[in-house]
Design a protein around this motif. Structure first.
Motif, PDB file in Angstrom:
ATOM      1  N   PHE A  97      -5.472  -0.793  -8.491  1.00  0.00           N
ATOM      2  CA  PHE A  97      -4.686  -1.283  -7.350  1.00  0.00           C
ATOM      3  C   PHE A  97      -5.371  -2.476  -6.691  1.00  0.00           C
ATOM      4  O   PHE A  97      -4.716  -3.467  -6.337  1.00  0.00           O
ATOM      5  CB  PHE A  97      -4.495  -0.147  -6.335  1.00  0.00           C
ATOM      6  CG  PHE A  97      -3.937  -0.603  -5.012  1.00  0.00           C
ATOM      7  CD1 PHE A  97      -2.626  -1.023  -4.902  1.00  0.00           C
ATOM      8  CD2 PHE A  97      -4.751  -0.641  -3.889  1.00  0.00           C
ATOM      9  CE1 PHE A  97      -2.114  -1.454  -3.682  1.00  0.00           C
ATOM     10  CE2 PHE A  97      -4.252  -1.065  -2.671  1.00  0.00           C
ATOM     11  CZ  PHE A  97      -2.931  -1.478  -2.566  1.00  0.00           C
ATOM     12  N   ALA A  98      -6.697  -2.408  -6.556  1.00  0.00           N
ATOM     13  CA  ALA A  98      -7.418  -3.520  -5.928  1.00  0.00           C
ATOM     14  C   ALA A  98      -7.369  -4.780  -6.784  1.00  0.00           C
ATOM     15  O   ALA A  98      -7.329  -5.900  -6.257  1.00  0.00           O
ATOM     16  CB  ALA A  98      -8.868  -3.114  -5.669  1.00  0.00           C
ATOM     17  N   GLU A  99      -7.353  -4.614  -8.097  1.00  0.00           N
ATOM     18  CA  GLU A  99      -7.321  -5.784  -8.973  1.00  0.00           C
ATOM     19  C   GLU A  99      -5.928  -6.396  -9.079  1.00  0.00           C
ATOM     20  O   GLU A  99      -5.797  -7.601  -9.276  1.00  0.00           O
ATOM     21  CB  GLU A  99      -7.820  -5.398 -10.367  1.00  0.00           C
ATOM     22  CG  GLU A  99      -9.300  -5.033 -10.405  1.00  0.00           C
ATOM     23  CD  GLU A  99      -9.744  -4.625 -11.795  1.00  0.00           C
ATOM     24  OE1 GLU A  99      -8.841  -4.451 -12.656  1.00  0.00           O
ATOM     25  OE2 GLU A  99     -10.952  -4.476 -12.026  1.00  0.00           O
TER      26      GLU A  99
ATOM     27  N   TRP B 195      -7.599   3.457  -8.124  1.00  0.00           N
ATOM     28  CA  TRP B 195      -7.866   2.617  -6.958  1.00  0.00           C
ATOM     29  C   TRP B 195      -8.391   1.252  -7.376  1.00  0.00           C
ATOM     30  O   TRP B 195      -8.057   0.231  -6.759  1.00  0.00           O
ATOM     31  CB  TRP B 195      -8.874   3.305  -6.038  1.00  0.00           C
ATOM     32  CG  TRP B 195      -8.337   4.565  -5.427  1.00  0.00           C
ATOM     33  CD1 TRP B 195      -8.511   5.830  -5.869  1.00  0.00           C
ATOM     34  CD2 TRP B 195      -7.511   4.656  -4.261  1.00  0.00           C
ATOM     35  NE1 TRP B 195      -7.860   6.723  -5.050  1.00  0.00           N
ATOM     36  CE2 TRP B 195      -7.234   6.021  -4.049  1.00  0.00           C
ATOM     37  CE3 TRP B 195      -6.995   3.721  -3.370  1.00  0.00           C
ATOM     38  CZ2 TRP B 195      -6.471   6.462  -2.985  1.00  0.00           C
ATOM     39  CZ3 TRP B 195      -6.232   4.163  -2.304  1.00  0.00           C
ATOM     40  CH2 TRP B 195      -5.971   5.532  -2.129  1.00  0.00           C
ATOM     41  N   VAL B 196      -9.199   1.209  -8.409  1.00  0.00           N
ATOM     42  CA  VAL B 196      -9.695  -0.077  -8.903  1.00  0.00           C
ATOM     43  C   VAL B 196      -8.551  -0.912  -9.453  1.00  0.00           C
ATOM     44  O   VAL B 196      -8.472  -2.130  -9.225  1.00  0.00           O
ATOM     45  CB  VAL B 196     -10.787   0.144  -9.970  1.00  0.00           C
ATOM     46  CG1 VAL B 196     -11.168  -1.170 -10.642  1.00  0.00           C
ATOM     47  CG2 VAL B 196     -12.014   0.793  -9.360  1.00  0.00           C
TER      48      VAL B 196
ATOM     49  N   PHE C  78       0.824  -1.203   0.000  1.00  0.00           N
ATOM     50  CA  PHE C  78       0.000   0.000   0.000  1.00  0.00           C
ATOM     51  C   PHE C  78       0.862   1.258   0.000  1.00  0.00           C
ATOM     52  O   PHE C  78       0.532   2.265  -0.651  1.00  0.00           O
ATOM     53  CB  PHE C  78      -0.922  -0.011   1.219  1.00  0.00           C
ATOM     54  CG  PHE C  78      -1.935   1.087   1.219  1.00  0.00           C
ATOM     55  CD1 PHE C  78      -2.995   1.094   0.329  1.00  0.00           C
ATOM     56  CD2 PHE C  78      -1.818   2.150   2.100  1.00  0.00           C
ATOM     57  CE1 PHE C  78      -3.926   2.115   0.321  1.00  0.00           C
ATOM     58  CE2 PHE C  78      -2.743   3.182   2.108  1.00  0.00           C
ATOM     59  CZ  PHE C  78      -3.802   3.165   1.213  1.00  0.00           C
TER      60      PHE C  78
ATOM     61  N   LEU D 274      -3.551  -6.164  -6.686  1.00  0.00           N
ATOM     62  CA  LEU D 274      -2.958  -6.464  -5.377  1.00  0.00           C
ATOM     63  C   LEU D 274      -2.920  -7.970  -5.167  1.00  0.00           C
ATOM     64  O   LEU D 274      -3.941  -8.647  -5.267  1.00  0.00           O
ATOM     65  CB  LEU D 274      -3.774  -5.795  -4.268  1.00  0.00           C
ATOM     66  CG  LEU D 274      -3.279  -6.051  -2.833  1.00  0.00           C
ATOM     67  CD1 LEU D 274      -1.875  -5.493  -2.634  1.00  0.00           C
ATOM     68  CD2 LEU D 274      -4.256  -5.472  -1.814  1.00  0.00           C
TER      69      LEU D 274
END
Length: 412
Positions: free
Chosen positions: A173-175, A170-171, A154, A177
Motif C-alpha cells: 500500500f505504501a509503495e 502494508w508495504v 486509505f 499510494l
C-alpha cells in the motif's frame, strides 16, 4: 719495455673498424618481441619549427581545414560505428557550415570543459542515463492530492484488506499510494532530464534484469528450510535479497561481551555483539547490537551487518590499492598490499574481515591499543578510505598505467 706494443695497439685500432660488430639486443623486461639496439625509428623526427600550440591552431583555423570524409576515413568509421550512427554523423556534418566552425572554433577554458578525451558513442553506466522515460508520460496538469483524497484512498485500502493482513500488504500500500492526481505515469515513471539511479532494482550493468521474489513458495532444503521470521522479512524487504542469497552470505560474530548499565533499580546486564558480513566478492558490512539474550544480539548484529554492506575496492580482486591506515579511538593500524600468493598475515579479526570481503593477499600491523571492537571498526574505515586510481587520474587529468599489467601483458 717493448716498443712493438704501442704500434700493435695502434694497428688494432685501425683494423677494428672493419670488423663486423654483432647486433646486441636490448634488455627484455616484458614478453614483447625482441628489438635490436641499432634499429631505425618508425616515425621521422619532428622539428620544433613544425610544432604548433593549441592557441596557434585556434587562431589560424580556416574553413578549408574542415574537409569531408575520404573513402578511407569512411571505411575506418564503419569499423567502429553502425550504419545508423554513420548516417547521423554525416547528417550532422552536412548541417553545419564550415565557415561557422572556423569562426566559432576555440579552445574551451570554462569550468565545465572536459580535461580528458572520451568516446561519446559508448554508454558509460556511471555517467550516462541508463533509463529515460518517454516524453508522453509528462502531465503538466497534475495536482497534489488533498487530505480528503488521501483519507479516501486509505479507506479503500482498509475495505480491500484481507482478514489476516501481513506486513507485505502494508508495504504494498505504501509503495502504490499515489500523491498526485492525473496521469499515473507522470508520478511513477516521469520524463526527466535528471540522471536517475545507477541501477534499478534487479538490474545489472550488463542490462540483464531479474525478477525479485522476496518470499519463495518452493520448499528449500537444509539451512534454508527454517521459518521466515519478522526480522528476516524486514531484512529481505530492505536489501532486496531472497532467503537463499542471505543464507549464502558470510556472516560471523567477531566480538561478544556483556555490558552492565547501573540504574536506580540495580544493574541491568545485557549482551553486546559486533558482527561482520560479506559475500566474498567485494561486499563488506559491520553491525552492532545489544539484547538481553545472547542469541538475539548475535542474530540482530548479523542482520545489521548484511544491511550495511558496501563495495570494497580491490586490486585484481585479491588485495587492496596501496597501503592504507585506519584509526578508531586508541587503535591505530596499517594495511599493506602484497603480491599474489602472499596470503593473509594478520591477526584473527582482520583475517575474518578479509575472508568476508574476498581479500586474499594482505599484511597488517596494529599499533598502540588492541581493543577488538575498535580494531574491527578501524579495519573497515581503512578499507573504505582507499582511493581508486581511476578517480585519481580523472582528478589530475592524467592517465595512470598499471606497470605490472604492462610488464606481464595482463596475465598476472
Amino acid at each position: 719495455m717493448s716498443v712493438a706494443r704501442p704500434a700493435r695497439c695502434l694497428f688494432c685500432s685501425f683494423s677494428r673498424t672493419a670488423s663486423a660488430v654483432p647486433r646486441v639486443p636490448r634488455r627484455q623486461f616484458h614478453p614483447s618481441p625482441m628489438q635490436l639496439a641499432n634499429r631505425k625509428p618508425k616515425f621521422p623526427n619532428v622539428k620544433a619549427d613544425n610544432l604548433r600550440s593549441l592557441d596557434d591552431i585556434a587562431r589560424n583555423v580556416k574553413p578549408d581545414d574542415f574537409k569531408p570524409y575520404t573513402e578511407e576515413e569512411k571505411a575506418r568509421l564503419q569499423e567502429e560505428y553502425t550504419p545508423e550512427q554513420i548516417a547521423a554523423i554525416e547528417a550532422g556534418e552536412a548541417a553545419i557550415d564550415p565557415k561557422d566552425l572556423a569562426e566559432q572554433f576555440a579552445i574551451r577554458r570554462d569550468p565545465m570543459k572536459l580535461n580528458y578525451l572520451d568516446d561519446f558513442s559508448t554508454i558509460e553506466p556511471g555517467v550516462d542515463k541508463h533509463v529515460k522515460a518517454p516524453e508522453s508520460n509528462s502531465d503538466y496538469n497534475a495536482q497534489l492530492k488533498s487530505d480528503d483524497d488521501l483519507a479516501e484512498d486509505f479507506g479503500n485500502f482498509l475495505a480491500q484488506l484481507p482478514k489476516d493482513p501481513t506486513a507485505a500488504d502494508w508495504v504494498r500500500f505504501a509503495e502504490t499510494l499515489r500523491m498526485t492526481k492525473g496521469k499515473e505515469e507522470n508520478e511513477l515513471n516521469p520524463h526527466s532530464v535528471l540522471v536517475p539511479d545507477l541501477l534499478a532494482p534487479g538490474e545489472s550493468i550488463s542490462g540483464e534484469r531479474k525478477q525479485i521474489n522476496f518470499f519463495k513458495d518452493a520448499e528449500v532444503k537444509g539451512k534454508e528450510s527454517e521459518e521466515i521470521t519478522e526480522a528476516l522479512k524486514r531484512l529481505l524487504l530492505a536489501t532486496g535479497y531472497d532467503q537463499k542469497e542471505v543464507m549464502d552470505l558470510k556472516a560471523k560474530c567477531l566480538v561478544s561481551h556483556s555490558v552492565v548499565n547501573q540504574t536506580r533499580l540495580g544493574k541491568v546486564r545485557r549482551q553486546y555483539c559486533l558482527s561482520v558480513a560479506g559475500n566474498g566478492n567485494g561486499l563488506l558490512g559491520i553491525g552492532e547490537a545489544k539484547s538481553e539474550e545472547a542469541g538475539d544480539a548475535v542474530l540482530q548484529s548479523k542482520y545489521r551487518a548484511i544491511r550495511n554492506m558496501q563495495p570494497i575496492p580491490r586490486y585484481e580482486n585479491r588485495t587492496i590499492f596501496g597501503d592504507v591506515e585506519g584509526k578508531v579511538g586508541a587503535v591505530e593500524l596499517k594495511l599493506m598490499t602484497r603480491p599474489p600468493g602472499f596470503g593473509l598475515r594478520c591477526q584473527h579479526l582482520i583475517f575474518e574481515i578479509c575472508r568476508a570481503c574476498g581479500i586474499h593477499d594482505l599484511a597488517a600491523r596494529v599499533t598502540r591499543s588492541r581493543n577488538p571492537m575498535n580494531t574491527v571498526k578501524a579495519v573497515y574505515e581503512a578499507l573504505m578510505s582507499q582511493r581508486n586510481p581511476e578517480d585519481i587520474a580523472r582528478a589530475r587529468s592524467k592517465k595512470l598505467v598499471d606497470v605490472r599489467k604492462v610488464y606481464y601483458s595482463g596475465r598476472a
